[in-house]
Design a protein around this motif. Sequence first.
Motif, short mmCIF file in Angstrom:
data_model
loop_
_atom_site.label_atom_id
_atom_site.label_comp_id
_atom_site.label_asym_id
_atom_site.label_seq_id
_atom_site.Cartn_x
_atom_site.Cartn_y
_atom_site.Cartn_z
N PHE A 2 -10.92 68.07 81.48
CA PHE A 2 -9.81 67.71 80.59
C PHE A 2 -8.88 68.59 80.46
O PHE A 2 -9.15 69.96 80.17
CB PHE A 2 -10.45 67.26 79.25
CG PHE A 2 -11.43 66.31 79.25
CD1 PHE A 2 -11.09 64.87 79.01
CD2 PHE A 2 -12.98 66.68 79.14
CE1 PHE A 2 -12.30 64.20 79.14
CE2 PHE A 2 -13.88 65.62 79.14
CZ PHE A 2 -13.66 64.51 79.33
N SER A 56 -14.21 68.89 76.40
CA SER A 56 -13.74 67.60 76.00
C SER A 56 -12.85 67.27 74.73
O SER A 56 -12.91 68.30 73.91
CB SER A 56 -14.95 66.60 76.01
OG SER A 56 -15.92 66.99 74.70
N THR A 127 -23.38 68.29 78.87
CA THR A 127 -22.57 67.92 80.04
C THR A 127 -23.30 67.54 81.28
O THR A 127 -24.08 68.47 81.70
CB THR A 127 -21.62 69.15 80.27
OG1 THR A 127 -20.85 69.42 79.29
CG2 THR A 127 -20.67 68.66 81.47
N LEU A 141 -20.51 60.70 76.99
CA LEU A 141 -19.83 60.35 75.60
C LEU A 141 -20.39 59.83 74.54
O LEU A 141 -19.99 59.67 73.61
CB LEU A 141 -18.37 59.57 76.27
CG LEU A 141 -17.74 59.97 77.34
CD1 LEU A 141 -16.60 58.92 77.77
CD2 LEU A 141 -16.69 61.24 76.70
#
Length: 347
Positions: A2, A56, A127, A141
């Motif tokens: 990100f 993130s 992750t 997520l």
Amino acid sequence: MFSRLHLKLAIVTLCFSTVFPLNAAAAAAKSEPLGKIAEQQTRHIATYFPGRMAGSPAELLAADYLNQQFETMGYQTNLRVFNTRYLYTSKNGKQSWRNLSATSVIAAHGGREPQQVVIMAHFDTYTPHSDQDLDKNLGGLTLQGVDDNASGVGVMLELAERLKETPTRYSLRFVALSAEEVGAQGAANYLKRMSAEEKENTLLVITLDSLITGDRLYFNPGQHDAKGFAAKSRDRALALARNAGIPAASRPENTPEPHCRADQDAFDKAGIPVLSVEATNYQLGKKDGCQQRAISRHFPLGETRHQSQWDNLNYLDHHLPGRIAKRSRDSVKILLPLVKELAGANK
């Protein structure tokens, strides 16, 4: 994964939502029963910041929230951004580096002397490291990360709240680490930035991780404890637990080090005394002692870590009713007097 631009846009998008409702509750800490603040914070972090993968948008939002909590308590705070990377393996076996920018949060409470006690908990969730992880629904997520590791962060925040106005002989430092789930890069970065003098003046690092699912609380000193400070702290913690009627233990002698305690290992290998606090059951003799509990129909692996379908509030409240409140209370009952003694409160 990100970009910083995407992270900033995410904050702008979410800043109007009600994700910061606990400041008023924290202000009334002295009237709350022990463990209540920790439970509230655990539930809040899990609910509003799922998918807190290092780098993130959710991780950065969580870091901002934690920083705000420490600032509200009156601590000197620091958002520490660092760049790192991890290896990702695709289905065809090809490996590639994935870069990310992670953010840890540090809050300091000054003492009269230069020595310090560090209380640390990682707040990032798992992750995925491979396509296989994604196929197994590991991390991602939707992972609330209630036990891994909103539980440790919640207890740390209550300790910070209850100690904010306590004069201490030694400094206290509260550290919410990111990038634990990508090879303990947060701990590595923290160590890298410590001066030789600061390392020498660090009496003990207490790491809080996964305090709910395991069968009982464990207090485990590191292997490199030249002055026996971590072992003495372990013994004092177990004595406090006995006096309070709380089941607690320490890893049996000659038990292999669990591979999942990466943060503890980083400080241990650096020669800094460390005490790991976790809920597990080493006597089961399973693969690594990480967050273990008795195998059952509802916990077929004996653990919930990294599993979105299990490490969430609904599942844990249903299959371990009252456990989050109890472990929050028990952890604070032991750790609050322990940290006060270690920091030389009112001395």
